[in-house]
Motif scaffolding. Structure first.
Motif, PDB file in Angstrom:
ATOM      1  N   SER A  98      -8.696   9.666 -22.615  1.00 56.15           N
ATOM      2  CA  SER A  98      -8.132  10.138 -21.345  1.00 56.15           C
ATOM      3  C   SER A  98      -7.728  11.503 -21.449  1.00 56.15           C
ATOM      4  CB  SER A  98      -6.922   9.218 -21.640  1.00 56.15           C
ATOM      5  OG  SER A  98      -6.072   9.376 -22.910  1.00 56.15           O
ATOM      6  N   TYR A  99      -7.391  12.026 -20.120  1.00 56.17           N
ATOM      7  CA  TYR A  99      -6.888  13.485 -19.992  1.00 56.17           C
ATOM      8  C   TYR A  99      -5.524  13.150 -19.367  1.00 56.17           C
ATOM      9  CZ  TYR A  99     -11.747  14.449 -20.566  1.00 56.17           C
ATOM     10  OH  TYR A  99     -13.005  14.525 -20.992  1.00 56.17           O
ATOM     11  N   ALA A 100      -4.661  14.086 -20.090  1.00 56.77           N
ATOM     12  CA  ALA A 100      -3.426  14.292 -19.178  1.00 56.77           C
ATOM     13  C   ALA A 100      -3.475  15.337 -18.108  1.00 56.77           C
ATOM     14  CB  ALA A 100      -2.343  15.048 -20.416  1.00 56.77           C
ATOM     15  N   THR A 101      -2.991  14.914 -16.856  1.00 62.30           N
ATOM     16  CA  THR A 101      -3.011  15.795 -15.731  1.00 62.30           C
ATOM     17  C   THR A 101      -1.685  15.838 -15.078  1.00 62.30           C
ATOM     18  OG1 THR A 101      -3.318  13.806 -14.237  1.00 62.30           O
ATOM     19  CG2 THR A 101      -5.284  14.508 -15.169  1.00 62.30           C
ATOM     20  N   PRO A 102      -1.542  17.088 -14.520  1.00 62.66           N
ATOM     21  CA  PRO A 102      -0.242  17.331 -13.766  1.00 62.66           C
ATOM     22  C   PRO A 102       0.129  16.510 -12.756  1.00 62.66           C
ATOM     23  CG  PRO A 102      -1.816  19.233 -13.087  1.00 62.66           C
ATOM     24  CD  PRO A 102      -2.578  18.283 -14.092  1.00 62.66           C
ATOM     25  N   ASP A 103      -0.563  15.922 -12.103  1.00 62.06           N
ATOM     26  CA  ASP A 103      -0.212  15.243 -10.822  1.00 62.06           C
ATOM     27  C   ASP A 103      -0.601  13.564 -10.965  1.00 62.06           C
ATOM     28  OD1 ASP A 103      -2.923  15.711 -10.794  1.00 62.06           O
ATOM     29  OD2 ASP A 103      -3.155  15.873  -8.682  1.00 62.06           O
ATOM     30  N   GLN A 104      -1.443  13.338 -11.769  1.00 61.92           N
ATOM     31  CA  GLN A 104      -1.747  11.693 -12.127  1.00 61.92           C
ATOM     32  C   GLN A 104      -1.331  11.367 -13.412  1.00 61.92           C
ATOM     33  OE1 GLN A 104      -5.740  10.776 -11.138  1.00 61.92           O
ATOM     34  NE2 GLN A 104      -6.021  12.628  -9.498  1.00 61.92           N
ATOM     35  N   ASN A 114      -1.464  10.305 -17.108  1.00 65.58           N
ATOM     36  CA  ASN A 114      -2.754  10.100 -17.967  1.00 65.58           C
ATOM     37  C   ASN A 114      -3.724   9.391 -17.449  1.00 65.58           C
ATOM     38  OD1 ASN A 114      -3.561  10.405 -20.796  1.00 65.58           O
ATOM     39  ND2 ASN A 114      -3.277   8.074 -21.168  1.00 65.58           N
ATOM     40  N   PHE A 115      -4.967  10.186 -17.069  1.00 62.29           N
ATOM     41  CA  PHE A 115      -6.045   9.741 -16.384  1.00 62.29           C
ATOM     42  C   PHE A 115      -7.089   9.247 -17.701  1.00 62.29           C
ATOM     43  CE2 PHE A 115     -10.092  10.363 -14.683  1.00 62.29           C
ATOM     44  CZ  PHE A 115     -10.140   9.641 -13.287  1.00 62.29           C
ATOM     45  N   THR A 143     -19.633  11.517 -20.335  1.00 63.89           N
ATOM     46  CA  THR A 143     -18.500  11.515 -21.399  1.00 63.89           C
ATOM     47  C   THR A 143     -18.802  10.922 -22.666  1.00 63.89           C
ATOM     48  OG1 THR A 143     -16.893  11.925 -19.591  1.00 63.89           O
ATOM     49  CG2 THR A 143     -15.994  11.163 -21.819  1.00 63.89           C
ATOM     50  N   THR A 147      -9.982  10.096 -27.437  1.00 60.54           N
ATOM     51  CA  THR A 147      -8.543   9.873 -27.457  1.00 60.54           C
ATOM     52  C   THR A 147      -8.199   8.807 -28.635  1.00 60.54           C
ATOM     53  OG1 THR A 147      -8.447  10.390 -25.247  1.00 60.54           O
ATOM     54  CG2 THR A 147      -6.438   9.502 -26.216  1.00 60.54           C
TER      55      THR A 147
END
Length: 278
Positions: free
Chosen positions: A29-35, A37-38, A66, A78
């Motif tokens: 997973s990735y932390a995104t500013p608008d969504q 935890n993606f 990925t 992750t």
């Protein structure tokens, strides 16, 4: 497990070390500013045998590349674990070699020197004669002896990809990782190179994980086909076993009921996820 295997019993096949590569409850997973935890991959469980050829198929955005990069050590999970021969994968290593779609050759080096560079980097204990022998052996393996002293811009796309394959195999990795290795080739060249790669693998068995969008390619080359669900939060939807014996005859395979059972099942799975709204 989160998938339902489909076994097509065309032939029996025994694979040694079924847990050579172990992927357990893998999450990326990735932390995104608008969504927030993606989540790209969610709870992937998979084991691969030490001599097994696996293909991974799924729609764009399902996390196939990925997953491959995590196995290669180019990205980190992750959570969950990925182990090769009992050892946790935390970074790239020479025991896992990757073949990309875009060839990745150094244009200022000849075919021979592109392969020799990898041999020099990894097989540091080999003497000069041994390195020359290894390079020559792998040039012959991919039918490039006559083109050994040419530069990448002097050879075709199919030949460039054969250089990449020879370079990867020359350092004798435990596992080969291929990210759509035939995707940039025309249909005729692709079919010929598929046969060459399969010939090499059938004579020098090792674990292979290949990403492809081509169902027929996956059936022809693979022992099992991993079907991914759509992203985000993709996981393994099903695993199809392809039990045709090696060496394989493409025409003979396509004339069997088992071939069409596998093909139709895979296409129906992909069509179902293509039309499904997340």
């Amino acid at each position: 497990m989160k998938y339902t295997p489909l076994t097509v019993k065309a032939h029996q096949q025994t694979l040694p070390k079924p847990n050579f590569l172990e992927i357990e409850n893998l999450v990326k997973s990735y932390a995104t500013p608008d969504q927030g935890n993606f989540v790209v991959l969610d709870g992937v469980d998979l084991t691969i045998g030490e001599n097994e050829f696996i293909s991974i198929i799924g729609h764009s955005g399902c996390g196939k590349s990925t997953l491959l990069k995590i196995v290669a050590g180019l990205e980190t999970a992750t959570s969950g674990s990925v182990r090769l021969d009992g050892k946790e994968i935390r970074k790239p290593g020479a025991e896992r070699m990757m073949i990309f779609q875009n060839y990745s050759l150094l244009p200022w080096l000849t075919v021979r020197d592109n392969i020799r560079l990898a041999v020099d980097e990894v097989l540091k204990n080999a003497n000069r004669a041994e390195k020359i022998s290894i390079v020559n052996e792998h040039l012959a393996m991919v039918n490039l002896t006559a083109a050994a002293d040419k530069y990448p811009d002097e050879i075709s796309g199919g030949m460039k990809q054969r250089v990449g394959i020879a370079r990867a195999l020359a350092i004798r990795p435990k596992m080969l990782l291929m990210d759509e290795p035939f995707g940039a080739l025309d249909a005729l060249t692709r079919g010929k190179l598929q046969r060459q790669v399969l010939d090499i693998w059938e004579n020098h068995r090792q674990a292979v994980m290949m990403i492809t969008h081509d169902v027929d390619e996956a059936i022809y080359m693979s022992d099992r086909i991993v079907l991914m669900t759509n992203g985000p939060a993709a996981t393994i939807g099903e695993i199809l076993e392809v039990s045709f014996p090696h060496p394989r005859d493409r025409v003979a395979m396509r004339n069997t009921k088992e071939y069409f059972e596998i093909r139709n099942h895979a296409l129906n799975f992909l069509d179902r996820y293509f039309t499904h709204e997340e």
